[in-house]
Design a protein around this motif. Structure first.
Motif: not given
Length: 205
Positions: A143, A184-189, A191-192
């Motif tokens: 990432y 990616q997990e932080q990015e999704e967080f 965005r949530d």
């Protein structure tokens, strides 16, 4: 009172009880803090309530102990409408994070942040949002790190998830914060959080 959120390792969930780790040792969280073994020893005999989202009381901790991994608890949830709803969410894997409310009794400052050596535990909460590094970072090696500029919307409410300071000392509406996104997990967080708190998030180029 400070708060920290962890993805707890659910060991067993019955009709009105569950067991798992409410805190883990020796990992640096997103606030730069590390909890060390022995930090909770002064709290093991405390009367500790279980809350939902740090708001409504849904039960109590009936047993807790430290081991090599962290603080292991057994929680008993009261037979109320909210208690039953939360237990359903836990059994279904929808809610899988536990946040602790505490005061710091002893700590050292290191290059990475604070080393928490003594904690007075007041409450644990079943929550939806991660703050602990282990809960959101799973090691996406390829990432490309990004920086986000975050502002607008309900920024104070977002920040209050991580620090009571922002509840008592709200920042200005025009304020901008910069967050580093490492996987990616932080990015999704984020965005949530953007959708939930009506935030404006822009990548810093």
């Amino acid at each position: 009172m400070e708060k920290k959120t962890y993805k707890f390792n659910l060991q067993k969930a019955e009709k009105n009880t569950f067991e798992g780790y409410a805190s883990t040792f020796d990992n640096v969280d997103l606030q730069g803090d590390t909890v060390v073994r022995g930090a909770f020893l002064n709290s093991l005999s405390n009367h500790v309530l279980v809350l939902y989202q740090h708001d409504e009381v849904i039960g109590k901790v009936v047993d807790m102990k430290e081991d090599d991994k962290g603080l292991f608890i057994k929680a008993q949830i009261s037979d109320t409408e909210l208690g039953r709803d939360v237990m359903t969410l836990i059994r279904d894997g929808v809610i899988n994070r536990m946040s602790i409310g505490f005061n710091i009794l002893d700590y050292d400052v290191t290059a990475e942040g604070r080393l928490l050596k003594g904690i007075e535990l007041f409450e644990v909460s079943a929550v939806a949002f991660p703050a602990n590094k282990e809960a959101v970072i799973t090691g996406a090696k390829n990432y490309k790190e990004k920086k986000y500029r975050i502002y607008g919307g309900n920024l104070n409410n977002y920040l209050a998830l991580f620090d009571d300071y922002f509840i008592e000392n709200p920042i200005e509406k025009e304020a901008v914060i910069i967050e580093t996104v490492k996987n990616q997990e932080q990015e999704e967080f984020y965005r949530d959080m953007q959708e939930m708190f009506d935030l404006t998030i822009e990548e810093v180029v």
